[in-house]
Scaffold this motif. Sequence first.
Motif, short mmCIF file in Angstrom:
data_model
loop_
_atom_site.label_atom_id
_atom_site.label_comp_id
_atom_site.label_asym_id
_atom_site.label_seq_id
_atom_site.Cartn_x
_atom_site.Cartn_y
_atom_site.Cartn_z
N MET A 1 0.97 -1.18 0.02
CA MET A 1 0.05 0.08 0.04
C MET A 1 1.10 1.18 0.05
N SER A 2 0.79 1.99 -0.75
CA SER A 2 1.53 3.39 -1.08
C SER A 2 1.02 4.38 0.30
N ALA A 3 2.21 4.98 0.55
CA ALA A 3 2.05 5.96 1.70
C ALA A 3 1.57 7.36 1.20
N THR A 4 1.10 8.08 2.33
CA THR A 4 0.70 9.39 1.79
C THR A 4 1.28 10.22 2.24
N MET A 5 1.08 11.54 1.84
CA MET A 5 1.59 12.63 2.40
C MET A 5 0.75 13.87 2.62
N ILE A 6 1.11 14.89 3.22
CA ILE A 6 0.61 16.26 3.11
C ILE A 6 1.37 17.05 2.11
N LYS A 7 0.64 17.80 1.39
CA LYS A 7 1.23 18.85 0.66
C LYS A 7 0.39 20.21 0.77
N GLU A 8 1.12 21.34 0.92
CA GLU A 8 0.56 22.83 1.11
C GLU A 8 0.53 23.33 -0.42
N PHE A 9 -0.49 23.95 -0.68
CA PHE A 9 -0.52 24.86 -1.77
C PHE A 9 -0.59 26.16 -1.36
N ARG A 10 0.47 27.09 -1.94
CA ARG A 10 0.50 28.59 -1.46
C ARG A 10 0.06 29.33 -2.60
N LEU A 11 -0.63 30.36 -1.96
CA LEU A 11 -1.24 31.46 -3.16
C LEU A 11 -0.13 31.81 -4.07
N PRO A 12 -0.18 31.64 -5.33
CA PRO A 12 0.48 32.09 -6.54
C PRO A 12 0.29 33.57 -6.80
N ASP A 13 1.35 34.08 -7.35
CA ASP A 13 1.19 35.54 -8.04
C ASP A 13 0.17 35.07 -9.34
N LEU A 14 -1.13 35.90 -9.11
CA LEU A 14 -2.01 35.73 -10.19
C LEU A 14 -1.88 36.54 -11.38
N GLY A 15 -0.68 37.18 -11.62
CA GLY A 15 -0.44 38.15 -12.75
C GLY A 15 0.00 39.57 -12.30
N GLU A 16 0.74 40.15 -13.24
CA GLU A 16 1.01 41.35 -13.13
C GLU A 16 1.97 41.79 -11.73
N ILE B 1 -8.08 38.34 2.77
CA ILE B 1 -7.13 38.79 1.93
C ILE B 1 -5.70 37.99 2.38
N VAL B 2 -4.98 37.38 1.32
CA VAL B 2 -4.07 36.44 1.60
C VAL B 2 -2.87 37.12 0.83
N GLU B 3 -1.70 36.92 1.33
CA GLU B 3 -0.44 37.38 0.61
C GLU B 3 0.16 36.35 -0.26
N VAL B 4 0.72 36.78 -1.27
CA VAL B 4 1.17 35.56 -2.20
C VAL B 4 2.16 34.87 -1.51
N GLY B 5 2.23 33.64 -1.65
CA GLY B 5 3.19 32.61 -0.80
C GLY B 5 2.69 32.34 0.47
N LYS B 6 1.74 32.47 0.81
CA LYS B 6 1.14 32.00 2.04
C LYS B 6 0.41 30.61 1.93
N PRO B 7 0.41 29.69 2.54
CA PRO B 7 -0.40 28.43 2.26
C PRO B 7 -2.02 28.78 2.31
N ILE B 8 -2.60 28.11 1.50
CA ILE B 8 -4.18 28.41 1.68
C ILE B 8 -4.84 26.96 1.81
N VAL B 9 -4.26 25.99 1.46
CA VAL B 9 -4.95 24.62 1.34
C VAL B 9 -3.84 23.58 1.54
N SER B 10 -4.26 22.46 2.23
CA SER B 10 -3.38 21.32 2.46
C SER B 10 -4.02 20.19 1.75
N PHE B 11 -3.36 19.37 0.91
CA PHE B 11 -3.83 18.19 0.46
C PHE B 11 -3.15 16.93 0.79
N GLU B 12 -3.96 15.77 1.03
CA GLU B 12 -3.46 14.47 1.32
C GLU B 12 -3.16 13.80 0.00
#
Length: 481
Positions: free
Chosen positions: A1-16, A70-81
């Motif tokens: 059975m494959s292991a799982t891990m937590i991955k964070e998604f950080r807010l990207p720069d959405l342009g300009e 209001i979230v700054e670019v680079g700040k984690p907004i969601v975690s995935f398993e």
Amino acid sequence: MSATMIKEFRLPDLGEGLTESEILSWKVGVGDTVSLNQVIAEVETAKAVVELPSPFAGVIRELHEQPGTIVEVGKPIVSFEVSDDAAAPSPAPGIPASSPASEPGAQAVQEAKRQPNLVGYGAAVESSARPARRLRNVRAVVESDTPRSLVAEPVEPKPVETRQVETKPAAAKPVEARTPGVEPAETRPRSTPPVRKLAKDLGVDLAMVAGTGPQGLITREDVQHFLDGHSGGAAPEAAPAGVQARQGERETRTPIKGVRKFTAAAMVASAFTAPHVTEFLTVDVTPAMELLAKLKGNREFSGHKLTPLTLAAKAVLIALRRNPVLNARWDEVNQEIVTFNYVNLGIAAATPRGLTVPNIKDADSLSLLQLAEALTGLTETARSGKTTPADLTGGTISITNIGVFGIDAGTPILNPGEAAILALGAVRNMPWEYQGEVALRQVLTLSLSFDHRLVDGEQGSRFLADVGAILAEPGMVLTMV
């Protein structure tokens, strides 16, 4: 059975190079299974509302921010398993999987060559030589003018620490209420910069406020309820989104943010940078309105929306061929006048979120029918709040249709970086001199504002006269092209 891990998604720069965005809504919840590139959130930048796709396929384990935050670019907004085999991000375009960029000695090179991922460019990679810290005011590094795609290869915005976890759902952490007079465990209560500013303005000590957000995060509502409870009043009914109001108050305060904040800053900068000149021309457009009626009955134009704005837009594009200096910008840094050999025609649109000016790319290459279709699509997208950042940048000249509000004339402010803007007034039935007699004719007023640094009065007047001549007698186009 494959292991799982937590991955964070950080807010990207959405342009300009934007440094922050507001979370409008989550399209997923904790425990939901999502696929790669599935829309997980709707966020608003200073320019547009953007749908945010998922960079992973997995299970949502935590939403770090609440809607309205209001979230700054680079700040984690969601975690995935995610599973072990699905967690590794695809290499950035141009960097093979075995690239030495992954070695510690090549960290600086890798950071300098970031590639677009998902939406925009994401946050810069921190050097491993210093401890991790919260990102502040992260700006994007842009090395090309390649258009940014809203859905791209799944590249992780920033390497994050991973750990193995059990596959069972994580138990919700109880929110620990703070008791007045008791020193909080943390040096500073968890909250966002806008909430801290709100608390400061209202004189509220955040150490005394119980947070109801994720992991005890203090929200605007928490501050408001705390203030109501300590002022002897009952908790108010929910106010409209983004509006701070309490029952019995004589004022309503709406935070200045998003599109309105950006528009206000841009208009102030334009008004106090470019010397505006506005000229007016009142025209008998009866022949143009008669042409419009004929086109609506034409089989080729059947099913297409044709308006006075459609004809005015075409007239502007034709007049620019004879007066190209109005399709230009003032380059202060290089002390040059940049004349564009294409026309990205901006159309001012009033939306529920404020004024936006999306533009039609290469409008000068479109036929009247194609222009009508582009105008319809542009306005519908703008009013639904789905205009992309790319559609809001790169404009070369603009039109604002104030006639739809019953206004005859105005002094429009230039869209920053453009040399001219034309305001189209209402078409009215008025007594007018026609063939030596007074007759009831259809009349409108054109208002042209231009940057007097690069457009002389004669040039602006000739352009306005050409637009008026085309609308007064469409057959005049034969003498201009």
